[in-house]
Structure formats: C-alpha cells, structure tokens
Design a protein around this motif. Structure first.
Motif, PDB file in Angstrom:
ATOM      1  N   GLU A   1      93.973  80.528 109.478  1.00  0.00           N
ATOM      2  CA  GLU A   1      94.182  81.849 108.892  1.00  0.00           C
ATOM      3  C   GLU A   1      95.434  82.422 109.541  1.00  0.00           C
ATOM      4  N   VAL A   2      96.478  82.568 108.768  1.00  0.00           N
ATOM      5  CA  VAL A   2      97.751  83.004 109.341  1.00  0.00           C
ATOM      6  C   VAL A   2      98.376  84.089 108.478  1.00  0.00           C
ATOM      7  N   SER A   3      98.981  85.055 109.139  1.00  0.00           N
ATOM      8  CA  SER A   3      99.831  86.027 108.468  1.00  0.00           C
ATOM      9  C   SER A   3     101.235  85.842 109.017  1.00  0.00           C
TER      10      SER A   3
ATOM     11  N   GLY B   1      95.279  74.605 107.850  1.00  0.00           N
ATOM     12  CA  GLY B   1      94.123  75.327 107.333  1.00  0.00           C
ATOM     13  C   GLY B   1      93.788  76.566 108.149  1.00  0.00           C
TER      14      GLY B   1
ATOM     15  N   SER C   1      95.300  89.595 105.501  1.00  0.00           N
ATOM     16  CA  SER C   1      95.977  88.374 105.944  1.00  0.00           C
ATOM     17  C   SER C   1      96.954  87.945 104.866  1.00  0.00           C
ATOM     18  N   VAL C   2      98.216  88.153 105.123  1.00  0.00           N
ATOM     19  CA  VAL C   2      99.218  87.844 104.103  1.00  0.00           C
ATOM     20  C   VAL C   2     100.383  87.078 104.740  1.00  0.00           C
ATOM     21  N   ILE C   3     100.843  86.080 104.025  1.00  0.00           N
ATOM     22  CA  ILE C   3     101.976  85.276 104.478  1.00  0.00           C
ATOM     23  C   ILE C   3     103.195  85.650 103.660  1.00  0.00           C
TER      24      ILE C   3
ATOM     25  N   LEU D   1      99.936  93.942 105.578  1.00  0.00           N
ATOM     26  CA  LEU D   1      99.475  93.689 106.953  1.00  0.00           C
ATOM     27  C   LEU D   1      98.989  94.978 107.590  1.00  0.00           C
TER      28      LEU D   1
ATOM     29  N   ARG E   1      92.864  83.121 114.608  1.00  0.00           N
ATOM     30  CA  ARG E   1      93.606  83.861 113.570  1.00  0.00           C
ATOM     31  C   ARG E   1      95.007  84.152 114.111  1.00  0.00           C
TER      32      ARG E   1
ATOM     33  N   ARG F   1      93.130  86.216 101.308  1.00  0.00           N
ATOM     34  CA  ARG F   1      94.457  85.851 101.838  1.00  0.00           C
ATOM     35  C   ARG F   1      95.488  86.064 100.744  1.00  0.00           C
TER      36      ARG F   1
ATOM     37  N   PRO G   1      96.081  72.945 102.094  1.00  0.00           N
ATOM     38  CA  PRO G   1      95.253  71.752 101.869  1.00  0.00           C
ATOM     39  C   PRO G   1      94.490  71.844 100.535  1.00  0.00           C
TER      40      PRO G   1
ATOM     41  N   SER H   1      91.341  74.420  99.629  1.00  0.00           N
ATOM     42  CA  SER H   1      91.190  75.315 100.780  1.00  0.00           C
ATOM     43  C   SER H   1      90.712  76.712 100.346  1.00  0.00           C
TER      44      SER H   1
END
Lengths: 201, 378
Positions: free
Chosen positions: B339-341, B337, A65-67, A60, B309, A47, A79, A82
């Motif tokens: 899984e996020v983009s 918790g 998976s990138v925020i 992406l 996801r 991530r 959390p 995590s």
C-alpha cells in the motif's frame, strides 16, 4: 478535516455497484471524491492513481492512499488480481492508449466500472452530420480533445479484452438512470454519459 | 575559526545499548551510545511512537533547539502540537545516527584504548544505523513503531527499517531519497571526502589526537555537497550573478559573487558543528546503500507482500535525489503489492525543499499519518 462536498450522482451510482469492503483501485481519481465516498459508504480498501500533483495532494490530505502516476505507463506494475474492482470514472477519454489501459484493468481486477461521455448521443451525431463539426467540448476542452467514443465502441472493446457488460446506466446532468443489462442501442442513442459495469468472462 | 575541541556534548540525552552491535563489515562495536531527543508522550500500549531519521548533517534536534550548537530545530514546520507530526497525538523520537557526531558513537568517540577512534572506526552502513536504532527502541521498551519518517539519508533509513523489520513498522515515509546511491551521488561525495583527506590537518584521520581539525577540507566538502541541495532556479532567484558588497568585479579571487560568499558561509559555518571523520563515514554509508542488491537488483522483491504502509514524497526540482529516484521506489512498492502513496511536490527549492515551507507536503503528510493512526487505533 476536509469540508463536506456535494456527492456527485454518478459517483453515487458507481458506489452502488461496488460491494462492501472491496479492494478498489480508482484510476484517474482526481482529488479522491469518489474514493472518499466509497470508503465512507462501502467501507472499501480504497486506492487511487492520478496524474496531477495538485489533486493528489488534496487526496492525500483527506487521508486517501493515492499514487501520483500515469495510467498509460504505471498500471502494468500492479500484480494480477491485486484489486477486486477497478474504476475508470470520466478518465478513459483522456488516456493516450485507452485499449491498453482497459486491458491492464481487466488483468488487475475481475470487475471494471467505466464511465465516460457518450458520443453516440443523438444530438452529438446530429452536430457532426448537420454542422460538420465535432460535438462539444472538442478543442475547447482544457485537457484537449476528448477521445470520441460511444457506448457501443466501449462494449465492443471490452468484449475483445474478455470483459462482458453486466449492467449499464445513462447519466444526464445530475440524473442517473437505472442500471440494466439490456437496451444498449437505446442507451447509446439517448445517454449523455454512460456508466458500464464490466466483468471478466 | 573553530576551536580545536570536539563539540561539548554533556547536554545530550544518551542511552548505552545493552548488547554489542554487529556490523555489516563483520566487526562488532561494544558499548554503543545513542544520543536522542523526544517530544510528546507515549500512549498506554506504546503504539504511537514515531521515529524521525535525520539527513547526512542533521541531528536528533528535529523539533527543539540544539543545546550544543545553538542551532534551531530543523523540522519545526512538521513536528509539534497540531502539526503534521502531531506531538499531542504521537510520541516522537529522533536519534543521532551511528557514526554521527552529536553524541552517538562515531569516529570522534573514544575507542576502548581511550583515544578517539578516528579512522579506526569500522565502516558502517545504513543497515547498521537502523540496527542500532532497533536496539535503541528495544532498550526503551518499545516493540514497534507507528511510523519511521525521514528525508534524504533519513529516507534511506525509513526504507531500510521497512526492509529489515517490516513487522515492527506500521508506516514508512521516505522523503526526497533513493533506494540506491547513484554514480552521481557517489561522485559528489567522493569530491567531499577527497577534500577532507587532502587537508594536511586531517592527519591521516588522527586530527583529534593531534589537536587539529581539517576545517578547510570539510568546508570544501560542504560547499560541493551544498550545490546539489539547491536547484539552479533557486540559485538564480536568490543570487543570479549578483556581486557581493561591490559595484564591479575585483579582478581577484575574492568572493566577488554573492553565490561565492553564500557557499563560503555554508562551508565555514558547517565546520564548527560537524566532525570531518563523521562526514567520511556517513557519506560512505550512503554510497554503500543499495536496497535492491539484496534481491538480485529487484527492489520489488525486497518488499514483496510487505504489511508496511508507505507514503513517498519527492520535490520536482530536486536533482540530488530526483523525483525519478523516488518514483523508482514507488514503482517497486506497487509491484510488491504494497500500500503506497506517492506525491511529487512542485517546488523550485531543490533537495532542501523537504526542510522548507511547502504547505501541500505538510497537509498531505498530516492526512497520511492521521488516516494511518485511525487504522492503528491511535
């Protein structure tokens, strides 16, 4: 598909310190090159967190998976524990509150790998002493001045945050030295960039 | 002027739900019909199904021309062979929402007494729309979805699916949306509803029985809403203060300005294809939407340890469901918790950007779906 890029030696060195299948968070992951490497060579659950919309779009597109977010404010959301490994590769010197960011990473993951430009390098010390100027890239850097930090500074901060350095390696250009758990003063004197593998005490 | 007949809907694919549908308001609807459209083919274990959820005024014709209105597909850039939502890899289904007016049971449908429901139709929620979709896919013999994808109100459904049936959704893609309607959102839609209800041809909601349609009210509702779908900079770029077919202002209330003419066109072209009562009911469903209310205002708790996801998208100039609303969803998912983009796409096209050409968004969505498909073994 994303075209094959050359793997950066410091990325390769970091990847060697990450165990197979680990849950990894890469903070300041850019276009996801390191995450991609970790995914393909170490099979990690990868991530990323990254500020720039442009590079998040690239990450992406390659299936990561990138925020898109700001480490200075978003890390506190994750959390406790995590992740197994948190990585801060060439990013800590751009943070507004590096101590806080490192502290959050120590909370999120029991292992932290951090790499950065080492201002303890002898030639950088000389630049300041002899010319009275900050070493490059300084003001010319496109992100602004990088936080000048030495390997000693970082290890001291880490230990205050409950992180011990279990291995360190010097990086110069495309060459990455061996990971060792001693010789900090020499490293601080001689390394252009440094990779530190930190573990919660 | 539009004719007074409801849309001709015989060209639609419709499935009648086998069981009565229980609604959040406490009422039950029998013989609910769901109008739908699909593209691609299901694989052997039906693990490649994607549900597309439409926005307020959308319909099930996401990837093909609407045979009733003649309007082109609304997501042709995203859905098709080789596109992000690749119909050679995924089986893509879109339904018209409960309360809609493109073939699914709604206020224009006939009640058991043979007359149109009108305002006798029960007030529905986004949760009810998703329960109807769940009953619908079950009736098709589909256990779970590979992905639920939607923009705007469709994004609310994508979130609702993940909240309601996390074990039935592998991925959820909420786009340009919100987990709760803001006071500003409610305010704009209230203007629209009041415009409709103030039209004498609304006839207290019974206009179909009376052979009328509140077209003026509905057109104004659409005009007010449409302003929120485009950005200030896009309006400036397209029209600025440009005059419509004239050299100078006319000192009258004609459409002097291009932007007035544009809005009037948006309003008038809308009334031909949309039912005014549907507009009331569907906007109400959005106003009632607040996922966090199910967990004492803590959105993260709704998604705690969810297996779904997520990939959340927003557009920088969207002031209808602004980046902050989507960031709030993302932050809650991080805390949960999940899984996020998340990607905020730089665009000056406002809320409507989710329907328009944005290559970064298309590639990012393609990457997310493709990587997820590999995990699912599709």
């Amino acid at each position: 598909m994303v075209e094959q890029r050359t793997v950066r030696p410091d990325h390769e060195a970091i990847a060697r310190r990450v165990h197979q299948g680990a849950r990894v968070l890469d903070v300041g992951c850019g276009d996801g090159a390191l995450l991609d490497l970790l995914k393909s060579t170490r099979g990690v659950d990868a991530r990323g967190l990254e500020l720039s919309s442009e590079t998040v779009g690239i990450a992406l597109a390659r299936g990561l998976s990138v925020i898109q977010g700001d480490a200075d404010s978003d890390l506190e959301l994750f959390p406790d524990d995590s992740f197994e490994v948190a990585i801060l590769s060439q990013a800590v010197q751009q943070m507004r509150r590096p101590a806080r960011v490192l502290g959050e990473l120590a909370r999120i993951a029991p292992e932290v790998i951090v790499s950065f430009r080492n201002y303890g390098l002898w030639s950088r010390r000389l630049t300041l002493i002899r010319q009275g100027r900050m070493p490059a890239p300084g003001l010319a850097h496109e992100e602004g001045v990088l936080l000048p930090v030495t390997a000693l500074d970082m290890i001291e901060l880490a230990s205050r945050l409950g992180l011990a350095c279990v291995a360190m390696a010097p990086v110069r250009g495309s060459a990455v030295g061996e990971f060792r758990n001693k010789g900090l003063k020499r490293l601080n004197w001689g390394a252009d960039e440094v990779i530190l593998h930190l573990k919660r005490i | 002027m539009p004719d007074n007949a409801p849309p001709q809907t015989s060209a639609l694919r419709v499935l009648t739900l086998p069981e009565p549908l229980k609604l959040d308001c406490g009422e039950t609807l029998d013989h609910v019909e769901i109008a739908y459209e699909s593209w691609g083919e299901p694989n052997a274990d039906r693990s490649n199904v994607i549900l597309i959820c439409h926005a307020l005024t959308g319909d099930q014709f996401a990837a093909s021309k609407n045979p009733v209105t003649g309007r082109p597909a609304w997501w042709p850039r995203l859905i098709g062979p080789g596109l992000a939502i690749d119909t050679s890899r995924y089986y893509v289904i879109a339904t018209n929402v409960l309360g809609g007016c493109m073939g699914t049971t709604g206020p224009a449908s006939k009640a058991p007494d043979g007359q149109p429901y009108g305002t006798r139709f029960p007030v529905i929620t986004i949760g009810d729309m998703v329960r109807a979709q769940r009953a619908f896919i079950a009736a098709l013999g589909i256990d779970s979805l590979f992905s639920v994808i939607g923009g705007s109100m469709g994004g609310m459904q994508a979130l609702e699916w993940a909240a309601q049936a996390p074990e039935q959704v592998f991925t959820s893609v909420p786009i340009a949306t919100s987990a709760r309607h803001s006071a500003q959102n409610i305010a704009f839609y209230e203007v629209g509803r009041q415009a409709i209800m103030a039209d004498p041809d609304w006839c207290e909601g019974n206009y179909l029985a009376d052979g009328k349609r509140p077209s003026r009210g509905l057109a104004i509702a659409r005009m007010a809403a449409h302003i929120t779908y485009v950005s200030e900079s896009a309006l400036k770029r397209k029209f600025d203060r440009g005059l419509q077919d004239r050299e100078k202002t006319s000192f009258s209330f004609d459409a002097d300005f291009q932007v007035e003419s544009y809005l009037r066109y948006q309003g008038h072209s809308f009334v031909d294809r949309f039912d005014a009562n549907s507009y009331l009911y569907v906007t109400r469903a959005m106003d009632y939407f607040d996922l966090s209310s199910r967990s004492d205002g803590r959105l993260a708790d709704v998604f705690r340890d969810t297996p779904v996801r997520f990939c959340v998208f927003s557009f920088s100039s969207d002031w209808h469901y602004p980046p902050e609303a989507n960031r709030e969803i993302t932050r809650a998912l991080i805390a949960a918790g999940a899984e996020v983009s998340y990607l905020d796409i730089q665009s000056d096209k406002g809320h409507d950007a989710f329907l328009l050409e944005e290559p970064i968004y298309e590639k990012a969505l393609a990457g997310f779906l493709s990587a997820s498909a590999e995990l699912r073994g599709i």
